[in-house]
Motif scaffolding. Structure first.
Motif, mmCIF file in Angstrom:
data_model
loop_
_atom_site.group_PDB
_atom_site.id
_atom_site.type_symbol
_atom_site.label_atom_id
_atom_site.label_comp_id
_atom_site.label_asym_id
_atom_site.label_seq_id
_atom_site.Cartn_x
_atom_site.Cartn_y
_atom_site.Cartn_z
ATOM 1 N N MET A 189 53.056 28.752 40.952
ATOM 2 C CA MET A 189 52.040 29.235 41.889
ATOM 3 C C MET A 189 50.905 29.953 41.150
ATOM 4 N N LYS A 190 51.264 30.872 40.238
ATOM 5 C CA LYS A 190 50.232 31.606 39.505
ATOM 6 C C LYS A 190 49.410 30.671 38.635
ATOM 7 N N ASN A 191 50.068 29.696 38.006
ATOM 8 C CA ASN A 191 49.331 28.742 37.164
ATOM 9 C C ASN A 191 48.343 27.924 37.987
ATOM 10 N N GLN A 192 48.731 27.569 39.212
ATOM 11 C CA GLN A 192 47.844 26.812 40.087
ATOM 12 C C GLN A 192 46.618 27.650 40.467
ATOM 13 N N ILE A 193 46.838 28.928 40.720
ATOM 14 C CA ILE A 193 45.728 29.823 41.069
ATOM 15 C C ILE A 193 44.778 29.967 39.878
ATOM 16 N N ILE A 194 45.341 30.102 38.679
ATOM 17 C CA ILE A 194 44.511 30.192 37.467
ATOM 18 C C ILE A 194 43.655 28.940 37.329
ATOM 19 N N LYS A 195 44.253 27.773 37.517
ATOM 20 C CA LYS A 195 43.511 26.504 37.384
ATOM 21 C C LYS A 195 42.387 26.418 38.411
ATOM 22 N N ARG A 196 42.671 26.812 39.656
ATOM 23 C CA ARG A 196 41.636 26.793 40.692
ATOM 24 C C ARG A 196 40.509 27.764 40.348
ATOM 25 N N THR A 197 40.880 28.891 39.789
ATOM 26 C CA THR A 197 39.885 29.895 39.415
ATOM 27 C C THR A 197 39.018 29.375 38.277
ATOM 28 N N GLU A 198 39.622 28.719 37.302
ATOM 29 C CA GLU A 198 38.855 28.126 36.203
ATOM 30 C C GLU A 198 37.816 27.136 36.728
ATOM 31 N N LYS A 256 32.144 25.978 37.686
ATOM 32 C CA LYS A 256 31.120 25.483 38.609
ATOM 33 C C LYS A 256 30.011 26.521 38.796
ATOM 34 N N GLU A 257 30.382 27.788 38.912
ATOM 35 C CA GLU A 257 29.408 28.840 39.199
ATOM 36 C C GLU A 257 28.611 29.262 37.962
ATOM 37 N N LEU A 258 29.261 29.315 36.804
ATOM 38 C CA LEU A 258 28.627 29.914 35.623
ATOM 39 C C LEU A 258 28.399 28.935 34.468
ATOM 40 N N GLY A 259 28.834 27.701 34.630
ATOM 41 C CA GLY A 259 28.805 26.749 33.522
ATOM 42 C C GLY A 259 27.457 26.553 32.875
ATOM 43 N N LEU A 285 38.477 36.096 34.294
ATOM 44 C CA LEU A 285 37.854 34.872 34.786
ATOM 45 C C LEU A 285 36.767 35.164 35.826
ATOM 46 N N LEU A 286 36.988 36.177 36.659
ATOM 47 C CA LEU A 286 36.100 36.438 37.785
ATOM 48 C C LEU A 286 35.103 37.569 37.539
ATOM 49 N N HIS A 287 35.152 38.207 36.369
ATOM 50 C CA HIS A 287 34.423 39.474 36.211
ATOM 51 C C HIS A 287 32.908 39.345 36.342
ATOM 52 N N ASP A 288 32.341 38.170 36.058
ATOM 53 C CA ASP A 288 30.886 38.019 36.160
ATOM 54 C C ASP A 288 30.437 37.367 37.469
ATOM 55 N N ILE A 289 31.355 36.907 38.279
ATOM 56 C CA ILE A 289 30.981 36.215 39.519
ATOM 57 C C ILE A 289 30.102 37.083 40.429
ATOM 58 N N PRO A 290 30.439 38.369 40.656
ATOM 59 C CA PRO A 290 29.590 39.166 41.551
ATOM 60 C C PRO A 290 28.440 39.889 40.852
ATOM 61 N N ASP A 291 28.271 39.691 39.554
ATOM 62 C CA ASP A 291 27.275 40.451 38.799
ATOM 63 C C ASP A 291 25.873 40.231 39.360
ATOM 64 N N GLU A 292 25.196 41.319 39.682
ATOM 65 C CA GLU A 292 23.860 41.219 40.278
ATOM 66 C C GLU A 292 22.844 40.590 39.331
ATOM 67 N N LYS A 293 23.123 40.638 38.013
ATOM 68 C CA LYS A 293 22.196 40.045 37.038
ATOM 69 C C LYS A 293 22.088 38.541 37.212
ATOM 70 N N GLY A 321 26.514 38.420 45.375
ATOM 71 C CA GLY A 321 27.592 38.241 44.410
ATOM 72 C C GLY A 321 28.934 38.664 44.970
ATOM 73 N N THR A 322 28.953 39.783 45.670
ATOM 74 C CA THR A 322 30.198 40.273 46.272
ATOM 75 C C THR A 322 30.698 39.295 47.336
ATOM 76 N N ALA A 323 29.789 38.760 48.132
ATOM 77 C CA ALA A 323 30.171 37.792 49.165
ATOM 78 C C ALA A 323 30.771 36.531 48.540
ATOM 79 N N LYS A 324 30.199 36.106 47.424
ATOM 80 C CA LYS A 324 30.710 34.918 46.719
ATOM 81 C C LYS A 324 32.142 35.159 46.237
ATOM 82 N N LEU A 325 32.376 36.341 45.648
ATOM 83 C CA LEU A 325 33.720 36.668 45.165
ATOM 84 C C LEU A 325 34.702 36.769 46.322
#
Length: 216
Positions: A1-10, A15-18, A56-64, A72-76
């Protein structure tokens, strides 16, 4: 289960930061993840799943790199809803992301060892050769000069001044990058930072020689 969540997060983060050109791309995220897991192993402490998800998620909500902090917060939050983490786990990851940022030198108390490890890993990627490259990538994207000796280094600044005040990429070394080594939390990160700190100091020494035309 945790591995599946990691893969989905990757997949989500790629997609968001590539294509990000400010130094907050997928490769930055992956380096931070690998450094954080290395520190976790060396220090023999912390929950690897929490650490991996937070990195993995630390930059997703970054206002920069979002239209606004709220966007950014809504996206996370939307991503969290899609993966269905336990509330305690989601809260812990959120708390790490909200507290690890430098933001003009503000000192935020880190509540958990996982937060300390993630912060150290993120800060390690801001120094050394990679840190130098990222500083100029971000400065260029922001429209900053490489250097202007007539601009003063800002010692104390608000978050607004840190984000929007007049500075240069070279000034960023003194306003943030050179300070990070002494702000690290773990012994493992401090050891990793030594050679990176020396790299930045050597770079600056050579930069000023060439700037002044005295490198012959």
């Amino acid at each position: 289960m945790k591995n599946q969540i990691i893969k989905r997060t990757e997949v989500f983060v790629r997609k968001e930061l590539g294509e990000d050109a400010t130094g907050h791309d997928w490769f930055h995220v992956d380096r931070v993840r690998r450094n954080a897991l290395h520190i976790c192993t060396e220090e023999k402490t912390g929950d690897p799943f929490i650490i991996e998800m937070a990195t993995l998620l630390h930059d997703i909500p970054d206002e920069k790199i979002n239209e606004s902090a709220e966007a950014g917060t809504a996206k996370l939050n939307a991503f969290f809803q899609s993966v269905g983490l336990a509330e305690e786990t989601e809260n812990h990851i959120n708390q790490i992301i909200e507290t690890i940022s430098y933001k003009g030198g503000r000192k935020t108390k880190l509540e958990t060892v996982e937060a300390k490890i993630v912060q150290d890993a993120d800060r390690l990627d801001a120094i050394g050769a990679i840190g130098i490259a990222r500083a100029f990538a971000y400065g260029g994207k922001k429209g900053q000069l490489i250097y202007d000796p007539n601009i003063n280094v800002r010692e104390e600044m608000s978050l607004e001044e840190y984000r929007k005040g007049k500075s240069t990429s070279i000034h960023h070394f003194y306003e943030k990058l050179l300070k990070l080594k002494d702000l690290l939390n773990t012994e493992s990160a401090k050891k990793m930072a030594e050679s990176r700190q020396q790299m930045m100091l050597r770079f600056l020494e050579q930069f000023y020689l060439e700037w002044d035309g005295q490198d012959s």
